[in-house]
Design a protein around this motif. Structure first.
Motif, PDB file in Angstrom:
ATOM      1  N   ALA A 109       0.743  -0.976   0.007  1.00  0.00           N
ATOM      2  CA  ALA A 109      -0.035  -0.039   0.107  1.00  0.00           C
ATOM      3  C   ALA A 109       0.791   1.388  -0.076  1.00  0.00           C
ATOM      4  O   ALA A 109       0.660   2.167  -0.802  1.00  0.00           O
ATOM      5  N   ILE A 110       1.939   1.232   0.926  1.00  0.00           N
ATOM      6  CA  ILE A 110       2.997   2.397   0.833  1.00  0.00           C
ATOM      7  C   ILE A 110       3.605   2.505  -0.594  1.00  0.00           C
ATOM      8  O   ILE A 110       3.764   3.558  -0.849  1.00  0.00           O
ATOM      9  N   GLU A 111       3.985   1.469  -1.167  1.00  0.00           N
ATOM     10  CA  GLU A 111       4.585   1.502  -2.349  1.00  0.00           C
ATOM     11  C   GLU A 111       3.721   2.060  -3.516  1.00  0.00           C
ATOM     12  O   GLU A 111       4.029   3.207  -4.374  1.00  0.00           O
ATOM     13  N   ALA A 112       2.306   1.930  -3.371  1.00  0.00           N
ATOM     14  CA  ALA A 112       1.269   2.472  -4.547  1.00  0.00           C
ATOM     15  C   ALA A 112       1.309   3.847  -3.958  1.00  0.00           C
ATOM     16  O   ALA A 112       1.176   4.588  -4.907  1.00  0.00           O
ATOM     17  N   TYR A 113       1.075   4.336  -2.663  1.00  0.00           N
ATOM     18  CA  TYR A 113       1.150   5.683  -2.264  1.00  0.00           C
ATOM     19  C   TYR A 113       2.214   6.428  -2.985  1.00  0.00           C
ATOM     20  O   TYR A 113       2.057   7.577  -3.152  1.00  0.00           O
ATOM     21  N   ASN A 114       3.374   5.722  -2.887  1.00  0.00           N
ATOM     22  CA  ASN A 114       4.471   6.420  -3.431  1.00  0.00           C
ATOM     23  C   ASN A 114       4.630   6.744  -5.053  1.00  0.00           C
ATOM     24  O   ASN A 114       5.301   7.685  -5.703  1.00  0.00           O
ATOM     25  N   GLN A 115       3.648   5.929  -5.696  1.00  0.00           N
ATOM     26  CA  GLN A 115       3.525   6.130  -7.119  1.00  0.00           C
ATOM     27  C   GLN A 115       2.614   7.564  -7.382  1.00  0.00           C
ATOM     28  O   GLN A 115       2.185   7.973  -8.324  1.00  0.00           O
ATOM     29  N   ARG A 116       1.722   7.881  -6.506  1.00  0.00           N
ATOM     30  CA  ARG A 116       0.670   8.967  -6.446  1.00  0.00           C
ATOM     31  C   ARG A 116       1.541  10.150  -6.445  1.00  0.00           C
ATOM     32  O   ARG A 116       2.746  10.517  -5.784  1.00  0.00           O
ATOM     33  N   THR A 117       0.915  11.211  -7.266  1.00  0.00           N
ATOM     34  CA  THR A 117       1.286  12.677  -7.295  1.00  0.00           C
ATOM     35  C   THR A 117       0.356  13.392  -6.488  1.00  0.00           C
ATOM     36  O   THR A 117      -0.844  13.532  -6.941  1.00  0.00           O
ATOM     37  N   ARG A 118       0.793  13.654  -5.381  1.00  0.00           N
ATOM     38  CA  ARG A 118      -0.125  14.609  -4.382  1.00  0.00           C
ATOM     39  C   ARG A 118      -0.072  16.042  -4.717  1.00  0.00           C
ATOM     40  O   ARG A 118       1.005  16.820  -4.292  1.00  0.00           O
ATOM     41  N   ARG A 119      -1.164  16.488  -5.096  1.00  0.00           N
ATOM     42  CA  ARG A 119      -1.030  17.980  -5.639  1.00  0.00           C
ATOM     43  C   ARG A 119      -1.710  18.970  -4.840  1.00  0.00           C
ATOM     44  O   ARG A 119      -1.443  20.168  -4.820  1.00  0.00           O
ATOM     45  N   TYR A 120      -2.439  18.407  -3.916  1.00  0.00           N
ATOM     46  CA  TYR A 120      -3.383  19.649  -3.028  1.00  0.00           C
ATOM     47  C   TYR A 120      -3.888  20.614  -3.854  1.00  0.00           C
ATOM     48  O   TYR A 120      -3.799  22.049  -3.440  1.00  0.00           O
ATOM     49  N   GLY A 121      -4.399  20.490  -4.969  1.00  0.00           N
ATOM     50  CA  GLY A 121      -4.830  21.490  -6.036  1.00  0.00           C
ATOM     51  C   GLY A 121      -3.982  22.093  -6.766  1.00  0.00           C
ATOM     52  O   GLY A 121      -4.355  22.865  -7.784  1.00  0.00           O
ATOM     53  N   GLY A 122      -2.771  22.391  -6.281  1.00  0.00           N
ATOM     54  CA  GLY A 122      -1.583  22.823  -7.147  1.00  0.00           C
ATOM     55  C   GLY A 122      -1.105  21.965  -8.050  1.00  0.00           C
ATOM     56  O   GLY A 122      -1.527  21.135  -8.328  1.00  0.00           O
ATOM     57  N   LEU A 123       0.342  22.382  -8.521  1.00  0.00           N
ATOM     58  CA  LEU A 123       1.198  21.530  -9.171  1.00  0.00           C
ATOM     59  C   LEU A 123       2.397  21.289  -8.558  1.00  0.00           C
ATOM     60  O   LEU A 123       2.587  22.098  -7.779  1.00  0.00           O
ATOM     61  N   LYS A 124       2.909  20.112  -8.712  1.00  0.00           N
ATOM     62  CA  LYS A 124       4.199  19.631  -8.272  1.00  0.00           C
ATOM     63  C   LYS A 124       5.393  20.368  -9.192  1.00  0.00           C
ATOM     64  O   LYS A 124       5.190  20.810 -10.180  1.00  0.00           O
ATOM     65  N   LYS A 125       6.350  20.527  -8.336  1.00  0.00           N
ATOM     66  CA  LYS A 125       7.710  21.070  -9.289  1.00  0.00           C
ATOM     67  C   LYS A 125       7.960  20.075 -10.632  1.00  0.00           C
ATOM     68  O   LYS A 125       7.694  18.687 -10.325  1.00  0.00           O
ATOM     69  N   GLY A 126       8.023  20.642 -11.510  1.00  0.00           N
ATOM     70  CA  GLY A 126       8.367  19.995 -12.687  1.00  0.00           C
ATOM     71  C   GLY A 126       6.977  19.746 -13.614  1.00  0.00           C
ATOM     72  O   GLY A 126       7.145  19.327 -14.695  1.00  0.00           O
ATOM     73  N   GLU A 127       5.941  19.978 -13.033  1.00  0.00           N
ATOM     74  CA  GLU A 127       4.645  19.925 -13.790  1.00  0.00           C
ATOM     75  C   GLU A 127       4.230  21.347 -14.460  1.00  0.00           C
ATOM     76  O   GLU A 127       3.413  21.270 -15.326  1.00  0.00           O
ATOM     77  N   GLU A 128       5.009  22.206 -13.850  1.00  0.00           N
ATOM     78  CA  GLU A 128       4.540  23.537 -14.566  1.00  0.00           C
ATOM     79  C   GLU A 128       5.092  23.592 -15.806  1.00  0.00           C
ATOM     80  O   GLU A 128       6.244  22.898 -16.454  1.00  0.00           O
ATOM     81  N   ASP A 129       4.751  24.472 -16.750  1.00  0.00           N
ATOM     82  CA  ASP A 129       5.269  24.742 -17.976  1.00  0.00           C
ATOM     83  C   ASP A 129       6.762  25.265 -18.024  1.00  0.00           C
ATOM     84  O   ASP A 129       7.109  26.040 -17.308  1.00  0.00           O
TER      85      ASP A 129
END
Ligand code: IPE
Ligand code: IPE
Ligand code: MG
Length: 239
Positions: free
Chosen positions: A219-239
């Protein structure tokens, strides 16, 4: 690997697990209760700081009286064991939910569990007993309303998310990062609705009595595959 700080579990499937072994549902509950200890230790070993398990919901009173009686009996012995385990494993235990509907001895055990473990510094372990998120929110709103009535809160605009969060049973406990529900159902069943606004949800077919440390790691491994954004964008996701 990033270890979630707070893992919430809906331990489900005790009854089905037992039935598939031609055993009564209550046997599943006994094995399920024993597995709570196993997973507490596993969580601690993996570096999880907060673990919250759903043991009995406000809706579980709808089950047949014999099963409720057996569950309450099990909670009696489980709380006695938990007092010892908390001491041995340095766990700090808290109870969420409304204990007032539970019998006096069980309430006393729960108070003892909380009181005797309050200075422990290991795993923070929350037991959700007679817990329902809507009931918890109703109780919180009543508390806030009486603060308004007593003049402790003067202006409705002074009520913030923080006012609500700190009026819930989970006051002071960080929101769950990861929810795990065992045994295949994919619903929240009135669990931590406010607190899980941004939790990652993980569902597994494994029934609770068969859920192991390895399943927790998966379950923790699967959790690590998720991208948690909290509504924003993660580093590297911006243009
Ligand atoms: C979870 O197992 C334990 C409680 C809700 C008390 P269930 O009793 O829900 O087992 P299933 O889902 O019927 O198999
Ligand atoms: C949720 O499981 C409550 C607990 C695990 C204590 P249930 O088995 O009672 O949930 P539903 O009824 O399937 O939604
Ligand atoms: Mg169930």
């Amino acid at each position: 690997m990033e270890i979630p700080r707070h893992v919430a579990i809906i331990l489900d499937g005790n009854g089905r697990w037992a039935k598939s072994r031609m055993m009564p549902r209550n046997y599943g509950h006994v094995r399920g209760a024993a597995n709570v200890e196993v997973i507490c230790r596993a969580a601690d070993e993996l570096g999880i700081k907060y673990l919250t398990v759903y043991l009995f919901s406000t809706e579980n009173w709808r089950r047949n009286p014999d099963e409720i009686k057996a569950l309450m009996k099990l909670f009696h012995s489980y709380t006695r064991t938990a007092i010892r385990q908390a001491r041995e494993n340095n766990m700090k235990c808290r109870v969420i939910g409304d204990p007032s509907a539970l019998d006096e001895t069980l309430q006393k055990n729960l108070r003892e569990l909380v009181e005797s473990s309050k200075d422990n510094t290991g795993l923070n372990f929350q037991l959700a007993l007679n817990y329902g998120s809507r009931d918890e929110i109703v109780r919180a709103v009543r508390k806030i309303a009486s603060d308004v009535k007593d003049g402790k809160i003067e202006d409705p605009a002074a009520i913030t998310e923080e006012t609500i969060a700190s009026s819930l049973d989970t006051a002071g406990i960080p929101d769950p990062d990861l929810l795990i529900r065992t045994s295949g159902e994919q619903r929240l069943s009135n669990y931590l609705l406010w607190q899980m606004a941004y939790s990652e949800l993980y569902f597994t077919q494994t029934p609770w009595p068969a859920f192991t440390k390895q399943d927790l790691e998966e379950a923790i491994e699967a959790y690590n595959q998720r991208t948690r954004r909290y509504g924003g964008l993660k580093k590297g996701e911006e243009d």
